[in-house]
Design a protein around this motif. Structure first.
Motif, PDB file in Angstrom:
ATOM      1  N   LYS A  87       0.412  -1.234  -0.421  1.00 57.87           N
ATOM      2  CA  LYS A  87       0.232  -0.090   0.438  1.00 57.87           C
ATOM      3  C   LYS A  87       0.693   1.386  -0.013  1.00 57.87           C
ATOM      4  O   LYS A  87       0.346   2.102  -0.548  1.00 57.87           O
ATOM      5  CB  LYS A  87      -1.148  -0.001   1.083  1.00 57.87           C
ATOM      6  CG  LYS A  87      -2.300  -0.853   1.165  1.00 57.87           C
ATOM      7  CD  LYS A  87      -3.234  -0.608   2.270  1.00 57.87           C
ATOM      8  CE  LYS A  87      -3.523   0.750   2.823  1.00 57.87           C
ATOM      9  NZ  LYS A  87      -4.125   0.267   3.847  1.00 57.87           N
ATOM     10  N   MET A  88       2.084   0.801   0.512  1.00 56.22           N
ATOM     11  CA  MET A  88       3.086   2.401   0.860  1.00 56.22           C
ATOM     12  C   MET A  88       3.251   2.297  -0.347  1.00 56.22           C
ATOM     13  O   MET A  88       3.086   3.767  -1.121  1.00 56.22           O
ATOM     14  CB  MET A  88       3.691   1.858   1.991  1.00 56.22           C
ATOM     15  CG  MET A  88       3.215   1.921   3.512  1.00 56.22           C
ATOM     16  SD  MET A  88       4.744   1.625   4.957  1.00 56.22           S
ATOM     17  CE  MET A  88       6.106   2.602   4.365  1.00 56.22           C
ATOM     18  N   PHE A  89       3.852   1.453  -1.102  1.00 59.27           N
ATOM     19  CA  PHE A  89       4.326   1.585  -2.575  1.00 59.27           C
ATOM     20  C   PHE A  89       3.344   2.601  -3.405  1.00 59.27           C
ATOM     21  O   PHE A  89       3.752   3.085  -4.477  1.00 59.27           O
ATOM     22  CB  PHE A  89       4.658   0.565  -2.837  1.00 59.27           C
ATOM     23  CG  PHE A  89       5.694  -0.033  -4.495  1.00 59.27           C
ATOM     24  CD1 PHE A  89       6.493   0.955  -4.806  1.00 59.27           C
ATOM     25  CD2 PHE A  89       4.368  -0.192  -5.391  1.00 59.27           C
ATOM     26  CE1 PHE A  89       7.463   0.305  -6.245  1.00 59.27           C
ATOM     27  CE2 PHE A  89       5.034  -0.496  -7.168  1.00 59.27           C
ATOM     28  CZ  PHE A  89       6.170   0.006  -7.342  1.00 59.27           C
ATOM     29  N   LYS A  90       2.662   1.716  -3.503  1.00 55.62           N
ATOM     30  CA  LYS A  90       1.678   2.318  -4.567  1.00 55.62           C
ATOM     31  C   LYS A  90       1.189   3.691  -3.892  1.00 55.62           C
ATOM     32  O   LYS A  90       0.818   4.363  -5.346  1.00 55.62           O
ATOM     33  CB  LYS A  90      -0.615   1.435  -3.671  1.00 55.62           C
ATOM     34  CG  LYS A  90      -0.105  -0.103  -5.144  1.00 55.62           C
ATOM     35  CD  LYS A  90       0.303   0.628  -6.643  1.00 55.62           C
ATOM     36  CE  LYS A  90      -0.017  -1.197  -7.464  1.00 55.62           C
ATOM     37  NZ  LYS A  90       0.624  -0.970  -9.008  1.00 55.62           N
ATOM     38  N   LEU A  91       0.780   4.091  -2.863  1.00 56.38           N
ATOM     39  CA  LEU A  91       0.460   5.231  -3.351  1.00 56.38           C
ATOM     40  C   LEU A  91       1.542   6.478  -2.989  1.00 56.38           C
ATOM     41  O   LEU A  91       1.377   7.743  -3.779  1.00 56.38           O
ATOM     42  CB  LEU A  91      -0.066   5.657  -1.188  1.00 56.38           C
ATOM     43  CG  LEU A  91       0.233   6.471  -1.082  1.00 56.38           C
ATOM     44  CD1 LEU A  91      -1.315   7.118  -1.088  1.00 56.38           C
ATOM     45  CD2 LEU A  91       0.348   7.221   1.287  1.00 56.38           C
ATOM     46  N   GLU A  92       2.795   5.889  -2.637  1.00 53.97           N
ATOM     47  CA  GLU A  92       4.317   6.844  -3.500  1.00 53.97           C
ATOM     48  C   GLU A  92       3.738   6.127  -4.543  1.00 53.97           C
ATOM     49  O   GLU A  92       4.680   7.638  -5.516  1.00 53.97           O
ATOM     50  CB  GLU A  92       5.243   6.110  -2.994  1.00 53.97           C
ATOM     51  CG  GLU A  92       5.635   6.134  -0.987  1.00 53.97           C
ATOM     52  CD  GLU A  92       6.820   5.850  -1.032  1.00 53.97           C
ATOM     53  OE1 GLU A  92       7.589   6.026  -1.950  1.00 53.97           O
ATOM     54  OE2 GLU A  92       7.460   5.766   0.432  1.00 53.97           O
ATOM     55  N   GLU A  93       3.782   5.596  -5.920  1.00 57.84           N
ATOM     56  CA  GLU A  93       3.577   5.442  -6.839  1.00 57.84           C
ATOM     57  C   GLU A  93       2.772   6.573  -7.455  1.00 57.84           C
ATOM     58  O   GLU A  93       2.984   7.229  -8.274  1.00 57.84           O
ATOM     59  CB  GLU A  93       3.351   4.019  -7.817  1.00 57.84           C
ATOM     60  CG  GLU A  93       3.639   3.996  -8.958  1.00 57.84           C
ATOM     61  CD  GLU A  93       3.766   2.393  -9.199  1.00 57.84           C
ATOM     62  OE1 GLU A  93       2.072   1.600  -9.188  1.00 57.84           O
ATOM     63  OE2 GLU A  93       4.717   1.956  -9.685  1.00 57.84           O
ATOM     64  N   ALA A  94       1.628   6.790  -6.605  1.00 57.09           N
ATOM     65  CA  ALA A  94       0.690   7.509  -7.551  1.00 57.09           C
ATOM     66  C   ALA A  94       0.831   9.098  -7.015  1.00 57.09           C
ATOM     67  O   ALA A  94       0.573   9.899  -7.946  1.00 57.09           O
ATOM     68  CB  ALA A  94      -0.789   7.178  -6.164  1.00 57.09           C
ATOM     69  N   HIS A  95       1.473   9.148  -6.008  1.00 54.76           N
ATOM     70  CA  HIS A  95       2.212  10.884  -6.092  1.00 54.76           C
ATOM     71  C   HIS A  95       2.622  10.998  -6.532  1.00 54.76           C
ATOM     72  O   HIS A  95       2.992  11.970  -7.161  1.00 54.76           O
ATOM     73  CB  HIS A  95       2.907  10.888  -4.529  1.00 54.76           C
ATOM     74  CG  HIS A  95       1.894  11.292  -3.143  1.00 54.76           C
ATOM     75  ND1 HIS A  95       0.698  12.343  -3.312  1.00 54.76           N
ATOM     76  CD2 HIS A  95       1.117  10.306  -1.946  1.00 54.76           C
ATOM     77  CE1 HIS A  95       0.230  11.996  -2.335  1.00 54.76           C
ATOM     78  NE2 HIS A  95       0.484  10.488  -1.301  1.00 54.76           N
ATOM     79  N   ALA A  96       4.176   9.580  -7.524  1.00 49.00           N
ATOM     80  CA  ALA A  96       5.141  10.327  -8.035  1.00 49.00           C
ATOM     81  C   ALA A  96       4.851  10.720  -9.651  1.00 49.00           C
ATOM     82  O   ALA A  96       4.530  11.529 -10.967  1.00 49.00           O
ATOM     83  CB  ALA A  96       5.827   9.398  -8.290  1.00 49.00           C
ATOM     84  N   HIS A  97       3.550   9.439 -10.168  1.00 47.93           N
ATOM     85  CA  HIS A  97       2.675   9.745 -10.959  1.00 47.93           C
ATOM     86  C   HIS A  97       1.758  11.345 -11.558  1.00 47.93           C
ATOM     87  O   HIS A  97       1.285  12.017 -12.515  1.00 47.93           O
ATOM     88  CB  HIS A  97       1.942   8.464 -11.954  1.00 47.93           C
ATOM     89  CG  HIS A  97       2.940   7.668 -11.941  1.00 47.93           C
ATOM     90  ND1 HIS A  97       4.278   7.644 -13.094  1.00 47.93           N
ATOM     91  CD2 HIS A  97       3.096   6.556 -11.565  1.00 47.93           C
ATOM     92  CE1 HIS A  97       5.247   6.602 -13.296  1.00 47.93           C
ATOM     93  NE2 HIS A  97       3.717   6.228 -12.242  1.00 47.93           N
ATOM     94  N   GLY A  98       1.413  11.679  -9.802  1.00 44.55           N
ATOM     95  CA  GLY A  98       0.363  13.194  -9.912  1.00 44.55           C
ATOM     96  C   GLY A  98       0.979  14.067  -9.997  1.00 44.55           C
ATOM     97  O   GLY A  98      -0.032  15.083 -10.004  1.00 44.55           O
ATOM     98  N   GLY A  99       2.542  14.156 -10.259  1.00 43.13           N
ATOM     99  CA  GLY A  99       3.014  15.711 -10.767  1.00 43.13           C
ATOM    100  C   GLY A  99       3.559  16.147  -9.085  1.00 43.13           C
ATOM    101  O   GLY A  99       4.212  17.192  -9.127  1.00 43.13           O
ATOM    102  N   GLU A 100       3.238  15.611  -8.209  1.00 38.06           N
ATOM    103  CA  GLU A 100       4.002  16.508  -6.620  1.00 38.06           C
ATOM    104  C   GLU A 100       5.282  15.702  -6.612  1.00 38.06           C
ATOM    105  O   GLU A 100       5.532  14.507  -6.700  1.00 38.06           O
ATOM    106  CB  GLU A 100       2.692  16.048  -5.462  1.00 38.06           C
ATOM    107  CG  GLU A 100       1.555  16.296  -5.731  1.00 38.06           C
ATOM    108  CD  GLU A 100       0.243  15.559  -4.368  1.00 38.06           C
ATOM    109  OE1 GLU A 100       1.210  15.308  -4.022  1.00 38.06           O
ATOM    110  OE2 GLU A 100      -0.739  15.428  -4.994  1.00 38.06           O
ATOM    111  N   GLU A 101       5.913  16.517  -6.245  1.00 40.50           N
ATOM    112  CA  GLU A 101       7.203  16.558  -5.671  1.00 40.50           C
ATOM    113  C   GLU A 101       7.378  15.956  -4.178  1.00 40.50           C
ATOM    114  O   GLU A 101       6.520  16.390  -3.189  1.00 40.50           O
ATOM    115  CB  GLU A 101       8.697  17.020  -6.106  1.00 40.50           C
ATOM    116  CG  GLU A 101       8.155  17.717  -7.234  1.00 40.50           C
ATOM    117  CD  GLU A 101       9.765  18.684  -7.980  1.00 40.50           C
ATOM    118  OE1 GLU A 101      10.310  18.942  -6.718  1.00 40.50           O
ATOM    119  OE2 GLU A 101      10.115  18.968  -8.048  1.00 40.50           O
ATOM    120  N   HIS A 102       8.253  14.668  -3.929  1.00 42.01           N
ATOM    121  CA  HIS A 102       8.282  14.964  -2.102  1.00 42.01           C
ATOM    122  C   HIS A 102       9.241  15.441  -1.544  1.00 42.01           C
ATOM    123  O   HIS A 102      10.447  16.498  -2.129  1.00 42.01           O
ATOM    124  CB  HIS A 102       9.232  13.703  -2.397  1.00 42.01           C
ATOM    125  CG  HIS A 102       8.529  12.299  -3.033  1.00 42.01           C
ATOM    126  ND1 HIS A 102       7.851  11.211  -2.501  1.00 42.01           N
ATOM    127  CD2 HIS A 102       8.535  12.060  -3.930  1.00 42.01           C
ATOM    128  CE1 HIS A 102       6.734  11.067  -2.865  1.00 42.01           C
ATOM    129  NE2 HIS A 102       7.532  10.532  -4.245  1.00 42.01           N
TER     130      HIS A 102
END
Length: 102
Positions: A87-102
């Motif tokens: 779930k954490m991986f999918k959440l980070e993947e969604a944020h990465a593809h959404g254009g948001e930066e960490h």
């Protein structure tokens, strides 16, 4: 100089092991079981250790279900940890593809 001192200390620390090996070695010495009170010839061991044998069999019978239960819980926790990290991986993947930066 420090390495020589360390070598001397190490040799002093393990010298009882070498002395014990020399005294109870197969070549020229005696076997360690010859000098103990617990040495029984092989044909007498089933008689002398009958209680211990029965006790170990009983403990194995009692502890086997506990071991199975523990293995089941380890499996459950492994699956739960895998799901959490997935779930954490999918959440980070969604944020990465959404254009948001960490």
């Amino acid at each position: 100089m420090k390495s020589i001192i360390a070598l001397a200390v190490a040799l002093l620390a393990i010298s009882p092991l070498f002395v014990g090996m020399a005294v109870t070695g197969v070549m020229g010495g005696s076997y360690i079981t010859d000098n103990t009170f617990r040495h029984f010839p092989p044909e007498e061991r089933p008689v002398k250790y009958a209680f211990a044998d029965e006790l170990i069999k009983y403990l194995n019978k009692v502890l086997l279900p506990l071991l199975i239960i523990a293995a089941f819980f380890v499996w459950i926790m492994t699956v739960a940890e895998y799901y959490k990290f997935y779930k954490m991986f999918k959440l980070e993947e969604a944020h990465a593809h959404g254009g948001e930066e960490h």
